[in-house]
Design a protein around this motif. Structure first.
Motif, PDB file in Angstrom:
ATOM      1  N   LYS A  85    -146.182   4.466  56.470  1.00 35.45           N
ATOM      2  CA  LYS A  85    -145.518   3.276  55.932  1.00 35.45           C
ATOM      3  C   LYS A  85    -145.319   3.443  54.437  1.00 35.45           C
ATOM      4  O   LYS A  85    -145.972   4.251  53.785  1.00 35.45           O
ATOM      5  N   ASN A  86    -144.385   2.677  53.909  1.00 31.32           N
ATOM      6  CA  ASN A  86    -144.144   2.657  52.461  1.00 31.32           C
ATOM      7  C   ASN A  86    -143.934   4.045  51.875  1.00 31.32           C
ATOM      8  O   ASN A  86    -144.795   4.599  51.200  1.00 31.32           O
ATOM      9  N   LEU A  87    -142.769   4.621  52.144  1.00 37.09           N
ATOM     10  CA  LEU A  87    -142.440   5.919  51.572  1.00 37.09           C
ATOM     11  C   LEU A  87    -142.507   5.874  50.050  1.00 37.09           C
ATOM     12  O   LEU A  87    -142.057   4.906  49.435  1.00 37.09           O
ATOM     13  N   PRO A  88    -143.012   6.925  49.424  1.00 34.20           N
ATOM     14  CA  PRO A  88    -142.912   7.009  47.961  1.00 34.20           C
ATOM     15  C   PRO A  88    -141.471   7.255  47.530  1.00 34.20           C
ATOM     16  O   PRO A  88    -140.989   6.672  46.567  1.00 34.20           O
ATOM     17  N   ILE A  89    -140.772   8.145  48.295  1.00 37.02           N
ATOM     18  CA  ILE A  89    -139.424   8.552  47.910  1.00 37.02           C
ATOM     19  C   ILE A  89    -138.767   9.252  49.094  1.00 37.02           C
ATOM     20  O   ILE A  89    -139.463   9.793  49.968  1.00 37.02           O
ATOM     21  N   PHE A  90    -137.456   9.224  49.136  1.00 39.62           N
ATOM     22  CA  PHE A  90    -136.703  10.051  50.089  1.00 39.62           C
ATOM     23  C   PHE A  90    -135.673  10.818  49.275  1.00 39.62           C
ATOM     24  O   PHE A  90    -134.742  10.233  48.716  1.00 39.62           O
ATOM     25  N   ALA A  91    -135.849  12.143  49.187  1.00 42.26           N
ATOM     26  CA  ALA A  91    -135.038  12.919  48.256  1.00 42.26           C
ATOM     27  C   ALA A  91    -134.847  14.344  48.754  1.00 42.26           C
ATOM     28  O   ALA A  91    -135.527  14.819  49.671  1.00 42.26           O
ATOM     29  N   ILE A  92    -133.919  15.028  48.116  1.00 41.54           N
ATOM     30  CA  ILE A  92    -133.714  16.455  48.320  1.00 41.54           C
ATOM     31  C   ILE A  92    -133.824  17.129  46.958  1.00 41.54           C
ATOM     32  O   ILE A  92    -133.255  16.648  45.968  1.00 41.54           O
ATOM     33  N   ALA A  93    -134.604  18.210  46.894  1.00 41.22           N
ATOM     34  CA  ALA A  93    -134.896  18.866  45.618  1.00 41.22           C
ATOM     35  C   ALA A  93    -134.312  20.271  45.598  1.00 41.22           C
ATOM     36  O   ALA A  93    -134.529  21.069  46.524  1.00 41.22           O
ATOM     37  N   ARG A 122    -133.559  16.776  41.430  1.00 42.49           N
ATOM     38  CA  ARG A 122    -133.911  15.945  42.583  1.00 42.49           C
ATOM     39  C   ARG A 122    -132.898  14.822  42.737  1.00 42.49           C
ATOM     40  O   ARG A 122    -132.629  14.090  41.786  1.00 42.49           O
ATOM     41  N   ILE A 123    -132.314  14.731  43.929  1.00 39.40           N
ATOM     42  CA  ILE A 123    -131.387  13.662  44.265  1.00 39.40           C
ATOM     43  C   ILE A 123    -132.068  12.775  45.296  1.00 39.40           C
ATOM     44  O   ILE A 123    -132.420  13.246  46.381  1.00 39.40           O
ATOM     45  N   ALA A 124    -132.257  11.505  44.980  1.00 41.42           N
ATOM     46  CA  ALA A 124    -132.994  10.600  45.865  1.00 41.42           C
ATOM     47  C   ALA A 124    -132.121   9.454  46.326  1.00 41.42           C
ATOM     48  O   ALA A 124    -131.347   8.892  45.549  1.00 41.42           O
ATOM     49  N   SER A 125    -132.259   9.127  47.593  1.00 41.81           N
ATOM     50  CA  SER A 125    -131.625   7.915  48.109  1.00 41.81           C
ATOM     51  C   SER A 125    -132.304   6.691  47.514  1.00 41.81           C
ATOM     52  O   SER A 125    -131.645   5.774  47.021  1.00 41.81           O
ATOM     53  N   ASN A 126    -133.623   6.682  47.586  1.00 45.10           N
ATOM     54  CA  ASN A 126    -134.433   5.575  47.086  1.00 45.10           C
ATOM     55  C   ASN A 126    -135.796   6.096  46.663  1.00 45.10           C
ATOM     56  O   ASN A 126    -136.266   7.121  47.151  1.00 45.10           O
ATOM     57  N   GLN A 127    -136.423   5.370  45.771  1.00 45.58           N
ATOM     58  CA  GLN A 127    -137.803   5.625  45.378  1.00 45.58           C
ATOM     59  C   GLN A 127    -138.477   4.281  45.154  1.00 45.58           C
ATOM     60  O   GLN A 127    -137.864   3.361  44.610  1.00 45.58           O
ATOM     61  N   MET A 128    -139.726   4.168  45.590  1.00 46.65           N
ATOM     62  CA  MET A 128    -140.416   2.904  45.373  1.00 46.65           C
ATOM     63  C   MET A 128    -140.702   2.706  43.892  1.00 46.65           C
ATOM     64  O   MET A 128    -140.623   3.641  43.087  1.00 46.65           O
ATOM     65  N   GLY A 129    -141.017   1.486  43.521  1.00 46.03           N
ATOM     66  CA  GLY A 129    -141.314   1.194  42.123  1.00 46.03           C
ATOM     67  C   GLY A 129    -142.580   1.881  41.652  1.00 46.03           C
ATOM     68  O   GLY A 129    -143.324   2.479  42.431  1.00 46.03           O
ATOM     69  N   TYR A 132    -140.340  -4.046  45.732  1.00 49.89           N
ATOM     70  CA  TYR A 132    -139.995  -2.710  45.256  1.00 49.89           C
ATOM     71  C   TYR A 132    -140.654  -1.598  46.063  1.00 49.89           C
ATOM     72  O   TYR A 132    -140.670  -0.449  45.622  1.00 49.89           O
ATOM     73  N   LYS A 133    -141.173  -1.936  47.243  1.00 45.74           N
ATOM     74  CA  LYS A 133    -141.700  -0.918  48.142  1.00 45.74           C
ATOM     75  C   LYS A 133    -140.567  -0.371  49.003  1.00 45.74           C
ATOM     76  O   LYS A 133    -139.515  -1.006  49.160  1.00 45.74           O
ATOM     77  N   LEU A 134    -140.788   0.794  49.590  1.00 40.90           N
ATOM     78  CA  LEU A 134    -139.778   1.459  50.403  1.00 40.90           C
ATOM     79  C   LEU A 134    -140.317   1.563  51.831  1.00 40.90           C
ATOM     80  O   LEU A 134    -141.169   2.399  52.123  1.00 40.90           O
ATOM     81  N   SER A 135    -139.833   0.700  52.703  1.00 47.54           N
ATOM     82  CA  SER A 135    -140.341   0.636  54.074  1.00 47.54           C
ATOM     83  C   SER A 135    -139.966   1.886  54.857  1.00 47.54           C
ATOM     84  O   SER A 135    -138.811   2.313  54.863  1.00 47.54           O
ATOM     85  N   SER A 136    -140.940   2.454  55.549  1.00 43.85           N
ATOM     86  CA  SER A 136    -140.698   3.632  56.374  1.00 43.85           C
ATOM     87  C   SER A 136    -139.945   3.285  57.652  1.00 43.85           C
ATOM     88  O   SER A 136    -139.466   4.180  58.354  1.00 43.85           O
ATOM     89  N   GLU A 137    -139.839   2.005  57.974  1.00 44.54           N
ATOM     90  CA  GLU A 137    -139.173   1.596  59.212  1.00 44.54           C
ATOM     91  C   GLU A 137    -137.650   1.599  59.091  1.00 44.54           C
ATOM     92  O   GLU A 137    -136.954   1.615  60.103  1.00 44.54           O
TER      93      GLU A 137
END
Length: 272
Positions: free
Chosen positions: A109-117, A225-232, A247-252
């Motif tokens: 739950k609560n991804l830190p970030i979703f990105a490609i590096a 790093r290119i990210a779709s979203n990152q949590m606060g 500002y959290k990033l839900s894993s769902e």
């Protein structure tokens, strides 16, 4: 290698290793204080130790591009599948699309970030972008940032925190250009929505492994790093207060990164 292993324009190689999907950011003081990675350790290994599903790989020639699809099984437990698709056009540009499906599991739950590096050559270390700046900013720390055109370098973008950690992020970015002393390089152009970016001499694991700035090794790469979203990043305090729920990033929730890579030329005539 399960992706774009090399990218060469006019005899100059810019990308030297297949990019890696990452669900991990270097833990901030606030992440440590609230025990975020103690409660969510799976994200550290989810992308780093993923495995390509060779039976699902495909390459299809279309009318004006070649589409190449890769599927991966995350290194986490439980695992999940995500997809990376490259559309290589005959003019040399590459459409990159990364899809995370969303997963409902209490241990993820609560991804830190979703990105490609991307690991790029060390001398391609200057960058300019159109997005929120000039200083680093995050989804919960951007009220003082202004949308505009800014320039910096990977070295200058490394924040001088006592303990190396997540830093150098920019939000609401429309395009990013990275280039070397010859003023030639790469452009990353957001397609469906603005993305978040960072350009640094180190990746998130190198930053997290160093106790102090002087512990960081000599850098031999530039990491984009290119990210779709990152949590606060939080900041109410550093000894227990988590990031606010807003500002959290839900894993769902499913997430997607979509952008175009193309050759950048004529720095002096670039966008401004």
């Amino acid at each position: 290698e399960g992706g774009l292993s090399s990218l060469v324009y006019d005899g100059v190689e810019y990308i030297t290793k297949a990019p890696q999907i990452t669900f991990h950011r270097a833990a901030t003081d606030n992440d440590i204080g609230c025990g975020f990675y103690n409660e969510n350790p799976q994200w550290t290994i989810a992308g780093k130790y993923s495995r390509q599903k060779m039976d699902k790989f495909y390459a299809t020639e279309k009318e004006d591009f070649l589409e190449i699809g890769f599927f991966f099984e995350s290194g986490s437990n439980p695992s999940f599948e995500y997809q990376v698709v490259y559309k290589v056009y005959f003019d040399g540009s590459i459409n990159v699309e990364v899809k995370y499906p969303g997963i409902k599991n209490i241990s993820l739950k609560n991804l830190p970030i979703f990105a490609i590096a991307f690991r790029i050559k060390e001398d391609v270390c200057n960058f300019q972008f159109y997005g929120n700046g000039p200083e680093e900013n995050y989804i919960d720390r951007k009220s003082g940032a202004k949308l505009g055109f800014y320039k910096s370098s990977a070295k200058e973008n490394l924040s001088r925190y006592l303990n190396p950690q997540e830093c150098g992020n920019r939000t609401e970015v429309r395009f990013l250009q990275v280039f070397g002393a010859n003023n030639h390089g790469l452009e990353f152009l957001a397609l469906e929505k603005p993305f978040e970016i960072s350009v640094l001499p180190y990746n998130s694991y190198e930053l997290e492994n160093a106790l102090h700035l002087q512990d960081l090794p000599k850098s031999h790469s530039t990491w984009v790093r290119i990210a779709s979203n990152q949590m606060g990043v939080g900041g109410d305090d550093s000894w227990g207060a988590p990031v606010h729920d807003t500002y959290k990033l839900s894993s769902e929730e499913p997430l997607k990164i979509n952008f175009l890579i193309k050759r950048m030329e004529n720095y002096g005539n670039s966008r401004s």
